[in-house]
Scaffold this motif. Structure first.
Motif, short mmCIF file in Angstrom:
data_model
loop_
_atom_site.label_atom_id
_atom_site.label_comp_id
_atom_site.label_asym_id
_atom_site.label_seq_id
_atom_site.Cartn_x
_atom_site.Cartn_y
_atom_site.Cartn_z
N GLY A 28 0.82 -1.21 0.00
CA GLY A 28 0.00 0.00 0.00
C GLY A 28 0.84 1.25 0.00
O GLY A 28 2.08 1.19 0.08
N GLU A 29 0.17 2.38 -0.06
CA GLU A 29 0.86 3.67 -0.13
C GLU A 29 1.38 4.07 1.25
O GLU A 29 0.61 4.15 2.21
N ASP A 30 2.68 4.26 1.36
CA ASP A 30 3.33 4.74 2.59
C ASP A 30 3.28 3.74 3.74
O ASP A 30 3.48 4.13 4.90
N VAL A 31 3.03 2.47 3.46
CA VAL A 31 2.93 1.50 4.55
C VAL A 31 4.29 1.24 5.21
O VAL A 31 4.35 0.85 6.39
N GLU A 32 5.39 1.44 4.48
CA GLU A 32 6.71 1.23 5.08
C GLU A 32 6.94 2.20 6.23
O GLU A 32 7.59 1.86 7.24
N ALA A 33 6.39 3.42 6.12
CA ALA A 33 6.55 4.43 7.17
C ALA A 33 5.44 4.36 8.21
O ALA A 33 5.43 5.15 9.15
N GLY A 34 4.51 3.43 8.06
CA GLY A 34 3.44 3.28 9.04
C GLY A 34 2.05 3.57 8.52
O GLY A 34 1.07 3.29 9.20
N GLY A 35 1.97 4.15 7.32
CA GLY A 35 0.66 4.48 6.76
C GLY A 35 0.12 5.77 7.34
O GLY A 35 0.55 6.24 8.39
N VAL A 36 -0.88 6.33 6.66
CA VAL A 36 -1.39 7.64 7.07
C VAL A 36 -2.04 7.58 8.45
O VAL A 36 -2.01 8.57 9.20
N PHE A 37 -2.60 6.44 8.85
CA PHE A 37 -3.21 6.30 10.17
C PHE A 37 -2.34 5.53 11.15
O PHE A 37 -2.77 5.22 12.25
N ARG A 38 -1.12 5.15 10.74
CA ARG A 38 -0.13 4.46 11.58
C ARG A 38 -0.51 3.00 11.84
O ARG A 38 -0.04 2.39 12.81
N ALA A 39 -1.30 2.40 10.97
CA ALA A 39 -1.70 1.01 11.16
C ALA A 39 -0.53 0.05 11.01
O ALA A 39 -0.51 -1.01 11.64
N THR A 40 0.44 0.40 10.18
CA THR A 40 1.58 -0.50 9.94
C THR A 40 2.86 0.00 10.60
O THR A 40 3.95 -0.46 10.26
N GLU A 41 2.74 0.89 11.54
CA GLU A 41 3.91 1.46 12.21
C GLU A 41 4.75 0.36 12.87
O GLU A 41 4.24 -0.49 13.60
#
Length: 325
Positions: A28-41
Motif C-alpha cells: 500500500g501507499e506509505d505503509v513502510e513508514a506506518g501508513g497515514v493512520f499508523r496502522a503499519t507502524e
C-alpha cells in the motif's frame, strides 16, 4: 490484560498474522513508514520486504494482490482512504469477486483489502465517503465493518485466513475513539455473524461502524425514558446474518436501521427488504431508517457535516416515534 484502541488492534492483528505465516505481506501507499493512520507502524523494521510501498495507483495495488493470491501468497492491501478505492473497482468486482466462481471452486484468492471509511472527521468530500453498498452488492466479495477494537483484531485474522477476497472497512472515527481490554489470543469472531450488543423489548436498532456506537448511546438515553432497545452490531455486511436480523426483528416487532451512507441505495434498504419478506407478520410498525441525506459529498464545514451525519440525537428521535407508533 491490555487495553487497545481500534488502530492498535489492527496493528496487533497484522503483526500476529505476519509472524504466524510467511505468505502474508502488506502492500500500500506509505505503509513502510506506518501508513497515514499508523496502522503499519513498526512492521517494516520487523518484517522487512514483506511490507511494501506502492505507487499512488489503487488499481495496481489490488491487481498485484490478485496475482500474488493466485500464486499462493496472502496479501493484505491498504487503500489509504475508501474514497480512492473506486480506481480499483474493476479489479475487485470484475476479477477478484469472480475468481473462484469461474473456476468452479478450483482456484481461490485469499486476499484482504483494508481501507478507512466514513465521516465525522472533517475530511470533506474526498476523505469521508461510505462505500459499503457498492461492494456489498457484489457476490464473491465478503465485506466486514467492525465497531469495537476486539472485533477489529479477531475479524482481521478471520479475513486473512479466508480463502476468498475480503473488503475490511475501518471507520476512521473509531480508530482512537476508546480502548477495549483484550487478553491473550484474539477472540474467535466469524465472518458472516452479527452480534446483539444490547437487549431490549420495545424495538430493534441495526447498525455498524461508527453508527453502532451512536445507536448504543441513543439506546442508553431512551432507557432512561422507559424505552428499551435491542441493538444489533451487523459486523459483516456481505453476507448479512439473516438469522440474527430476523430473530431480532421478530422479537420486538419494530425496526430502526441506521447507517451514515446516503439513504437511497444504502444497505438499510436490503435489510428492510429481508425483514419485510420474511418477518412481515411480526411487525407492529413500518420499518424506519436513519441515514445520510441524498447529496453527493459530505460537506467539509463542521456545521454542514453535522447536518449530514446521523448521530445519537437523530437516532433517539426516530426511535421515540417508532416506539410510540
Amino acid at each position: 490484560m491490555t487495553a487497545l484502541t481500534a488502530i492498535e488492534a489492527v496493528r496487533t492483528a497484522l503483526d500476529e498474522a505476519l509472524a504466524a505465516d510467511d505468505r502474508v505481506f502488506i502492500l500500500g501507499e506509505d505503509v513502510e513508514a506506518g501508513g497515514v493512520f499508523r496502522a503499519t507502524e513498526g512492521l517494516r523494521a520487523r518484517y522487512g520486504e514483506r511490507i511494501i510501498d506502492s505507487p499512488l495507483a489503487e488499481s495496481s495495488i489490488i491487481g498485484v494482490c490478485i496475482g500474488a493470491a493466485h500464486y499462493g501468497l496472502r496479501p493484505v492491501a491498504e487503500i489509504q482512504f475508501a474514497d480512492f478505492i473506486h480506481a480499483g473497482f474493476d479489479q475487485l468486482c470484475s476479477e477478484a469477486s469472480r475468481w473462484s466462481y469461474r473456476t468452479l471452486g478450483d482456484a481461490h484468492l485469499p486476499m484482504v483489502v483494508r481501507t478507512a471509511w466514513g465521516g465525522g472527521v472533517h475530511g470533506g468530500q474526498h476523505h469521508s465517503q461510505s462505500i459499503e453498498a457498492y461492494y456489498a452488492h457484489m457476490p464473491g466479495i465478503k465485506v466486514v465493518a467492525p465497531s469495537f477494537p476486539a472485533d477489529y483484531r479477531s475479524l482481521l485474522h478471520a479475513a486473512i485466513a479466508d480463502p476468498n477476497p475480503v473488503l475490511f472497512l475501518e471507520h476512521k472515527r473509531t480508530y482512537r475513539l476508546f480502548r477495549q481490554e483484550m487478553d491473550g489470543a484474539p477472540a474467535e469472531t466469524r465472518i458472516g455473524k452479527a452480534r446483539v450488543t444490547r437487549q431490549g423489548g420495545d424495538l430493534t436498532i441495526f447498525a455498524y461502524g461508527l453508527m453502532l456506537h451512536e445507536s448504543l448511546a441513543a439506546a442508553e438515553t431512551l432507557s432512561g425514558e422507559g424505552t428499551e432497545c435491542t441493538v444489533v452490531d451487523l459486523l459483516t455486511l456481505n453476507p448479512l446474518d439473516r438469522e440474527t436480523i430476523l430473530d431480532s426483528a421478530r422479537a420486538t416487532g419494530k425496526v430502526l436501521i441506521v447507517h451514515e451512507d446516503t439513504l437511497t441505495g444504502g444497505l438499510g434498504g436490503e435489510i428492510a427488504a429481508i425483514i419485510a419478506e420474511h418477518a412481515f407478520e411480526y411487525l407492529d410498525a413500518p420499518i424506519r431508517r436513519v441515514a445520510g441525506p441524498d447529496i453527493p459529498p459530505i460537506p467539509f464545514h463542521h456545521a454542514m457535516e453535522d447536518f449530514f451525519m446521523p448521530n445519537r440525537d437523530k437516532i433517539a428521535s426516530a426511535a421515540r416515534e417508532l416506539a410510540a407508533y
